[in-house]
Design an enzyme around this catalytic site. Structure first.
Site, PDB file in Angstrom:
ATOM      1  N   GLU A 225       0.803  -1.229   0.000  1.00  0.00           N
ATOM      2  CA  GLU A 225       0.000   0.000   0.000  1.00  0.00           C
ATOM      3  C   GLU A 225       0.833   1.276   0.000  1.00  0.00           C
ATOM      4  OE1 GLU A 225      -3.730   1.988   2.521  1.00  0.00           O
ATOM      5  OE2 GLU A 225      -2.964  -0.002   3.048  1.00  0.00           O
ATOM      6  N   LYS A 241      -8.705  -1.062   1.197  1.00  0.00           N
ATOM      7  CA  LYS A 241      -9.732  -1.573   2.107  1.00  0.00           C
ATOM      8  C   LYS A 241     -10.596  -2.550   1.328  1.00  0.00           C
ATOM      9  CE  LYS A 241      -9.084  -0.289   6.198  1.00  0.00           C
ATOM     10  NZ  LYS A 241      -8.699  -1.385   7.093  1.00  0.00           N
TER      11      LYS A 241
END
Length: 429
Positions: A225, A241
């Site tokens: 990420e 997410k």
């Protein structure tokens, strides 16, 4: 600035291992490394990086001082060098224990080895210095990872379940909309942290892997990420997410009401964070709900972009956005307050950030998930967690934690007695 083409030298993990062995043999500080999608390259390695412990406030100041707001000045994607560092997640756990390693640390390198998108390696020096002879010699013989072992303790399922249930109660009461509840695996390392990182990075190929070490210990981040990328006025963040195991059909991730809601809530939080320092009207979402692979799982990934005036320092940007939205909750301040009671132990580097500020390429920082924190005493801590929404199921949330942990915890040794790839079941109590 000096730029030399070195040719095809091998994979980034193997080049890193060779340089690390050569630095150790000469009594030099260990290397630092960024492996994956950093600065448009495949890897950026500082051959030897002396690191020092710093405060969290100094982290932002050093990003600024070393060029964190730079415009790229080389069209070929050169990085040149810069300041490598990590910053821990700032909050303590319910036990109130102090940090296991310094809250932040870093160091400056005026040269790097960079692998470009075509697999070619380059030597780059901000000062124009020649490639050190010891580095050149090490690159002629890239090495595999050395042997290491990690004995992991069980993670505490009961404490995690209590945290998830209390989070659901807080959501039902209207205190928060979403929060990331985490747990930890603790272990003991037999061997060198660099060998763990080399092996794990080679096996899992994470997009935002990073390694930093010193006499305080080491940080081995296998993150997928991006937290922040800043190049001049342009800032981007790509929150993750929504998760499914790699064995599942990835198309079902976009169809999951829970996962989509989780991602969109965090996108809104990132938009809000960046808007605090961005030019009015400049915050956009150029990518929403992309399904991408990561070690052991599929993820939903979105991208938020903004224009931040050049007179806004990196310290101000970090004040607005750190800790990363995807590992906190909505609203962020209340979620962080509640998480301190729901999680038994301090997260440490996990959910913090690791990256590089370069005077010629700008600044890139990851979200330090899938990250192992090694103490100087050989202790190892791996954090895992997931976002909780109103329709979360505690058992499925625990399964998600295990899916994320398996690529790391599921391979406990890399030596002649237990080849890489042997994966015992991840246990939990």
């Amino acid at each position: 600035m000096r730029i030399e083409r070195l040719g095809v030298l091998g994979s980034p993990p193997r080049v890193l291992r060779a340089v690390a062995a050569a630095a150790e043999a000469r009594g030099l500080a260990p290397p630092a490394a960024l492996i994956g999608e950093w600065f448009g390259a495949g890897a950026v390695i500082a051959p030897s990086l002396p690191t020092t412990a710093i405060t969290s406030r100094e982290f932002g100041a050093l990003c600024d001082a070393q060029g964190g707001r730079a415009h790229p000045i080389h069209a070929d994607g050169a990085v040149g060098g810069g300041w490598f560092g990590y910053l821990s997640y700032p909050d303590e756990g319910a036990d109130g224990a102090p940090p296991r390693i310094p809250e932040a640390a870093g160091g400056w390198s005026d040269c790097v080895l960079r692998q470009d998108g075509d697999g070619q390696w380059w030597y780059e020096s901000l000062t124009g210095a020649a490639l050190p002879d010891w580095v050149e010699a090490s690159l002629r013989n890239p090495l595999p990872a050395g042997g290491y072992g990690i004995t992991w303790d069980d993670a505490d399922r009961d404490s995690h379940r209590r945290g998830v249930l209390e989070c659901l109660e807080a959501i039902a009461a209207g205190e928060i909309y979403q929060a990331c509840v985490c747990t930890q695996f603790a272990g003991a390392l037999d061997g060198a942290a660099i060998d763990f990182f080399v092996d794990a990075a080679e096996r899992t190929s994470p997009a935002r892997a990073a390694y930093l070490a010193g006499n305080w210990g080491a940080v081995a981040s296998l993150s997928p990420e991006l937290f922040l990328r800043r190049v001049g006025e342009h800032v981007t963040s790509s929150p993750i997410k929504g998760t499914l195991p790699r064995s599942a059909d990835p198309s079902t991730l976009r169809a999951s009401v829970k996962d989509v809601a989780e991602n969109i809530m965090i996108v809104d939080l990132v938009r809000n964070d960046l808007s605090r320092v961005a030019a009015t009207g400049s915050v956009t979402v150029p990518e929403l709900l992309a399904v991408r692979p990561a070690p052991g799982v599929w993820h939903l990934v979105s991208t938020v972009a903004a224009r931040v005036p050049p007179d806004v320092p990196m310290a101000a940007l970090l004040d607005a956005a750190f800790p990363p939205a995807s590992v906190t909750g909505t609203p962020k301040t209340r979620a962080r307050q509640l998480l301190r009671g729901w999680e038994q132990r301090r997260r440490g580097v996990y959910c913090g950030t690791v990256g590089l500020a370069s005077p010629v390429a700008g600044c890139e920082l990851n979200v330090a998930i899938r990250t192992v924190e090694f103490g100087a005493d050989g202790s190892a801590v791996l954090g895992v967690g997931g976002g909780i929404t109103a329709d979360s199921d505690p058992d499925r949330e625990w399964d998600e934690c295990l899916h994320k942990a398996v690529p790391i915890v599921g391979v406990t040794r890399n030596d002649d007695s237990a080849p890489t790839g042997s994966r015992p079941a991840v246990s939990a109590r």
